[in-house]
Motif scaffolding. Sequence first.
Motif, PDB file in Angstrom:
ATOM      1  N   GLU A 140       0.449  -2.537   3.579  1.00 42.19           N
ATOM      2  CA  GLU A 140       0.681  -1.731   4.779  1.00 42.19           C
ATOM      3  C   GLU A 140       0.408  -0.245   4.509  1.00 42.19           C
ATOM      4  O   GLU A 140      -0.186   0.454   5.332  1.00 42.19           O
ATOM      5  CB  GLU A 140       2.133  -1.930   5.230  1.00 42.19           C
ATOM      6  N   ILE A 141       0.853   0.239   3.344  1.00 41.10           N
ATOM      7  CA  ILE A 141       0.629   1.650   2.972  1.00 41.10           C
ATOM      8  C   ILE A 141      -0.864   1.912   2.753  1.00 41.10           C
ATOM      9  O   ILE A 141      -1.395   2.946   3.194  1.00 41.10           O
ATOM     10  CB  ILE A 141       1.417   2.023   1.686  1.00 41.10           C
ATOM     11  N   GLU A 142      -1.557   0.955   2.115  1.00 40.85           N
ATOM     12  CA  GLU A 142      -2.999   1.106   1.852  1.00 40.85           C
ATOM     13  C   GLU A 142      -3.798   1.196   3.145  1.00 40.85           C
ATOM     14  O   GLU A 142      -4.828   1.874   3.202  1.00 40.85           O
ATOM     15  CB  GLU A 142      -3.506  -0.073   1.007  1.00 40.85           C
ATOM     16  N   GLU A 143      -3.310   0.506   4.193  1.00 47.25           N
ATOM     17  CA  GLU A 143      -4.014   0.512   5.484  1.00 47.25           C
ATOM     18  C   GLU A 143      -3.885   1.833   6.232  1.00 47.25           C
ATOM     19  O   GLU A 143      -4.500   2.010   7.286  1.00 47.25           O
ATOM     20  CB  GLU A 143      -3.498  -0.643   6.360  1.00 47.25           C
ATOM     21  N   MET A 144      -3.097   2.771   5.684  1.00 48.88           N
ATOM     22  CA  MET A 144      -3.009   4.111   6.290  1.00 48.88           C
ATOM     23  C   MET A 144      -4.365   4.827   6.231  1.00 48.88           C
ATOM     24  O   MET A 144      -4.672   5.677   7.058  1.00 48.88           O
ATOM     25  CB  MET A 144      -1.957   4.957   5.568  1.00 48.88           C
ATOM     26  N   ILE A 145      -5.170   4.470   5.215  1.00 51.41           N
ATOM     27  CA  ILE A 145      -6.542   5.010   5.138  1.00 51.41           C
ATOM     28  C   ILE A 145      -7.461   3.998   5.807  1.00 51.41           C
ATOM     29  O   ILE A 145      -7.573   2.850   5.363  1.00 51.41           O
ATOM     30  CB  ILE A 145      -6.970   5.246   3.668  1.00 51.41           C
ATOM     31  N   THR A 146      -8.111   4.412   6.894  1.00 54.18           N
ATOM     32  CA  THR A 146      -8.962   3.502   7.671  1.00 54.18           C
ATOM     33  C   THR A 146     -10.262   3.202   6.916  1.00 54.18           C
ATOM     34  O   THR A 146     -10.616   3.895   5.961  1.00 54.18           O
ATOM     35  CB  THR A 146      -9.300   4.134   9.036  1.00 54.18           C
ATOM     36  N   ALA A 147     -10.989   2.197   7.403  1.00 53.51           N
ATOM     37  CA  ALA A 147     -12.253   1.786   6.754  1.00 53.51           C
ATOM     38  C   ALA A 147     -13.304   2.906   6.735  1.00 53.51           C
ATOM     39  O   ALA A 147     -13.929   3.158   5.702  1.00 53.51           O
ATOM     40  CB  ALA A 147     -12.796   0.540   7.450  1.00 53.51           C
TER      41      ALA A 147
END
Length: 533
Positions: free
Chosen positions: A486-493
Motif C-alpha cells: 500500500e505504501i509503495e503504491e503512493m508512487i504512481t506508475a
Amino acid sequence: MTQAEIKLCSLLLQEHFGEIVEKIGVHLIRTGSQPLRVIAHDTGTSLDQVKKALCVLIQHNLVIYQVHKRGVVEYEAQCSRVLRMLRYPRYIYTAKTLYSDTGELIVEELLLNGKMTMSAVVKKVADRLTETMEDGKTMDYAEVSNTFVRLVDTHFVQRCPLVPATENSDTGPPPPAPTLVINEKDMYLVPKLSLIGKGKRRRSSDEDATGEPKAKRPKQTTGNKEPIPDDGIYWQTNLDRFHQHFRDQAIVSAVANRMDQTSSEIVRTMLRMSEVTTPSGAPFTQPLSSNEIFRSLPVGYNISKQVLDQYLTLLADDPLEFVGKSGDSGGGMYVINLHKALGSLATATLESVVQERFGSRCARIFRLVLQKKHLEQKQVEDFAMIPAKEAKDMLYKMLSENFISLQEIPKTPDHAPSRTFYLYTVNILSAARMLLHRCCKSVANLIERRQFETKENKRLLEKSQRVEAIIASMQATGAEEAQLQEIEEMITAPERQQLETLKRNVNKLDACEIQVDETIFLLESYIESTMKR
C-alpha cells in the motif's frame, strides 16, 4: 588559468562544500594570494565566515598560506588541487581494486575529511564495515590497521607536515601562522599503535540508556587524561602516487593493445619493480636487468629466460620506444621511457578525437602530417590520395579547430604570398592544451546538466525518499506485506517511470564525467612531462 577551468572549479567547490566556500575559493583563484581582511572586503563576506571557509579549504589542501616579512599572512588557492576533486571516485575505486573494501573506505575517509589521524581512520572504517556485516560479526581494528600500513608502504597514503617541536617551546610571541615541515624519511613512517578493539554498530548505541549525551561526557574527560597515542600525526592521500598508478595502467593497456598480453605483463612487472624508487615526474624508470625482471615475473607466467629476452628485444626495437635498452650488464639493462609513452598516448587521443569529429579521411591526413612533420598542401593531396578540393576543405577545417597549424617560410624578406612556402604541421603540445580546455568545458557542462536534471525532479525525488524511509521503518517494526504494498503504491506508475529515466540519465552523465576525466588525466600528464624536460 582558463575561464573553463575556473568555472569547473566553481562547480566542484559548490557541489562539495557549499556557496560560501565556493565564493571564497573562486575569488582566490581569480585574484591570486590575498590577506584575510582583503578577502572579506572584496567578497562582502563576514570575517568569521571567511575564516571558517579558509579552514575548510586548508583542511582539504585546496588553499596554502604564506607568512611575509612584515608578518602578513596571505592565502593562495591551489586550482590544480581543486580540479582533482573530479577524480575522487577513481581514487576510491583504485583503492578498492588494490586493497578491497577496507582500502576503499580508508581512502574515502581521508578524501572526505582532508586530514585525519590513523587511530581516527581505523575506528571510523571499522565501525562502517561492522555496519555492513551480518549480525554477530564485527571488524577488528588490527585488520583495518594492517591495510592502512600497506597503503602507507606503497606510498598511497602519506603524513602531513607538522609544526616543529622547537616552535612550540619558544618563549617569545607566537608567529602569525605556524610553519609546517616534514622530514622525507618520516613521510611514510607509521607510528607503533596498539589499537585493540572492534567496530561498533550504531543501533546498539541507540538501544543504550536514554541519557546518551550524558554517557558521552565521561568518555571525553577520560580521553583528556589518556592522550591518543598518535595525537598530532595526521595523514592524507598521496594523489601523485595514484596518478603514477593510473599512468602505469594506461601504459600497460597500450602495450597489450599493440602487442600481446605477455608483453604487457613484462612491462607491468618493470613498472611494479620501480614504482616506489622512481619519482612521479621522472622521464625514465630506474634501469632494470633482464635477470631481475625474470625473477620478478608473476608465478603464473612460465616463460623461459630466452623467451623473455626475445620479448624485451622486441619491445626495445618497437618504433613507439616504450621500452629502451640502457646497457648490456646483467643480461641487458632496460628502462621504460615514460615521457615517450605519454607522448604516444596523447597523440593517440588526438587522432581518436579527429576521427570522431571529422571522419576517417581527416584522420588519415592528420596522421600523415604527424608522420611527415611538415607538408605543403599539394604534398598532402598526393600522399593521402584525396582529391584537391576535399583535402583543402579538410585541412582548413582542422586548421580552424587548432588541430593543425600552418608555418610560413618566406623566400624573400617581404613575405609575399607568391614567394612563401606554406607548410602544415601538428604541434602536439598546443593541440593537447586546446583539447584539455575543451574537456574542462565538457565536464562543466555535464555537471550543470546533472544538477539541472536533479533540480527539475526535486519534488519527485523527495517523495521517493520519504516513501523509502517509511517502508524501511515499517520493515524494522515487522509490518505485513499488504501494508508495505500500500505504501509503495503512493508512487504512481508514471512517476516510477520518470524516476527510472532520471536515474538512467544521471548514471550516464556520471559515467561521461569519469570518461572525460580519463582524457584530461592523459593530456595533463603529457603536458606536465613535456614542460619538465
